[in-house]
Design an enzyme around this catalytic site. Structure first.
Site, PDB file in Angstrom:
ATOM      1  N   HIS A   1       2.183  12.188  -0.682  1.00  0.00           N
ATOM      2  CA  HIS A   1       1.774  13.588  -0.648  1.00  0.00           C
ATOM      3  C   HIS A   1       3.007  14.434  -0.958  1.00  0.00           C
ATOM      4  CE1 HIS A   1      -2.151  12.582   0.996  1.00  0.00           C
ATOM      5  NE2 HIS A   1      -1.557  11.807   1.875  1.00  0.00           N
TER       6      HIS A   1
ATOM      7  N   HIS B   1      -1.956   7.287  -5.071  1.00  0.00           N
ATOM      8  CA  HIS B   1      -2.218   6.108  -4.232  1.00  0.00           C
ATOM      9  C   HIS B   1      -2.089   4.870  -5.099  1.00  0.00           C
ATOM     10  CE1 HIS B   1      -5.425   3.033  -3.412  1.00  0.00           C
ATOM     11  NE2 HIS B   1      -4.751   2.955  -2.288  1.00  0.00           N
TER      12      HIS B   1
ATOM     13  N   HIS C   1      -3.418   7.439 -17.004  1.00  0.00           N
ATOM     14  CA  HIS C   1      -4.438   6.493 -17.447  1.00  0.00           C
ATOM     15  C   HIS C   1      -3.921   5.598 -18.578  1.00  0.00           C
ATOM     16  CE1 HIS C   1      -8.229   7.289 -15.298  1.00  0.00           C
ATOM     17  NE2 HIS C   1      -7.676   8.466 -15.050  1.00  0.00           N
TER      18      HIS C   1
ATOM     19  N   SER D   1       0.852  -1.185   0.000  1.00  0.00           N
ATOM     20  CA  SER D   1       0.000   0.000   0.000  1.00  0.00           C
ATOM     21  C   SER D   1       0.886   1.232   0.000  1.00  0.00           C
ATOM     22  CB  SER D   1      -0.916   0.003   1.223  1.00  0.00           C
ATOM     23  OG  SER D   1      -1.735   1.157   1.241  1.00  0.00           O
TER      24      SER D   1
END
Length: 293
Positions: free
Chosen positions: A119, A129, A163, A115
């Site tokens: 920032h 993330h 993307h 995980s």
């Protein structure tokens, strides 16, 4: 499907998440070395995490790797864990409600994953993330995860690049994955009480079990491998962009939105706290500073 049957597969998944963590940490520290400013480049502090059973028995753990106050990253965490045991009644009930077979009768589980939340110092460089994970119970197994970009000041070319890399990872395995998992991310990372998305999306998937463990694991590896290709070029592009006080204010307000989502809606945050994992590791995703209008 017995624990013995999956022993080797569990080890493979856990090792992959650990290897990915090492690659990302090295890439982020390299970014720090090349970052602007005269301050010393940031470095990760690594803290072991543990999970113990009700009688103090070993139920696994991992590494919490956090960098604070760097040239590029204001705060970034890259955590890995491999844990097991029995789900608490609330988590067991939630899994049963999701349709996990046999969960009402047998609460045993095993989970491993990585995980990451970053920032950034410069408001023009987007927060990000990423996570991927494998989950096993005596009657089921699945993979989940994804990555999403969270700019406070959006640049369409950055969004398009991110993307495109996620789509490439998906298309290499199934042409239906990207539209499906992009739509899932758009829905999952929506903040209902604000009526808006957390960021500009990416992909999100969960409960992935096609019946072919090798294929599903290969896809999950592709998602993890695509992360640096998606994020590093975007970060490098914005490192030297001048930022005003108004830009910083926009960044801090956007971080407030991020914190709201992670504390109220994020499934991983809820699961980590409910299963007794290290609270600091679970809440690593929270920004170092934020504000609300």
């Amino acid at each position: 499907m017995t624990d013995t049957d999956f022993t080797e597969r569990k080890a493979q998944a856990s090792q992959w998440f650990s290897d990915l963590r090492d690659r990302i940490v090295a890439a982020f520290e390299d970014l720090e070395d090349r970052g602007p400013g005269g301050a010393a480049p940031g470095r990760f502090e690594v803290t072991p995490t543990t999970r113990t059973g009700p009688a103090g028995e070993d139920h696994g753990g991992g590494k919490m790797s956090v960098m604070r106050g760097g040239r590029v990253f204001e705060k970034v965490g890259v955590n890995i864990s491999t844990v097991w045991g029995e789900l608490a009644p609330r988590a067991q009930k939630a899994m049963a409600a999701r349709g996990v077979p046999g969960m009402e009768q047998d609460p045993r589980f095993w989970a491993s994953g990585i995980s990451l939340v970053a920032h950034m110092q410069n408001p023009h460089t987007p927060a990000v993330h990423m996570n991927t994970r494998m989950f096993w119970t005596p009657n089921a197994w699945w993979f989940g995860g994804g990555a999403d970009l969270n700019p406070c000041i959006e640049y369409p070319e950055d969004t398009a690049h991110f993307h495109a890399q996620m789509q490439g990872a998906c298309d290499a395995h199934d042409a239906e994955y990207y539209p499906r998992f992009k739509a899932w991310a758009d829905e999952y990372f929506f903040v209902p009480h604000r009526g808006r998305a957390r960021g500009v999306g990416g992909i999100f998937y969960d409960d992935l079990n096609t019946g072919d463990w090798e294929a599903d694991f290969a896809f999950t590896r592709s998602v993890g491998a695509a992360f640096l290709l998606a994020f590093i070029p975007v970060t490098e592009r914005r490192l030297g962009t001048p930022a005003s006080e108004a830009d910083r204010d926009t960044q801090l307000i956007h971080r407030g939105l991020y914190a709201e989502y992670n504390l109220v809606y994020d499934r991983g945050t809820k699961f980590g706290l409910e299963t007794g994992h290290n609270a600091d590791a679970v809440l690593m995703s929270l920004p170092p500073l934020a504000k609300w209008p």
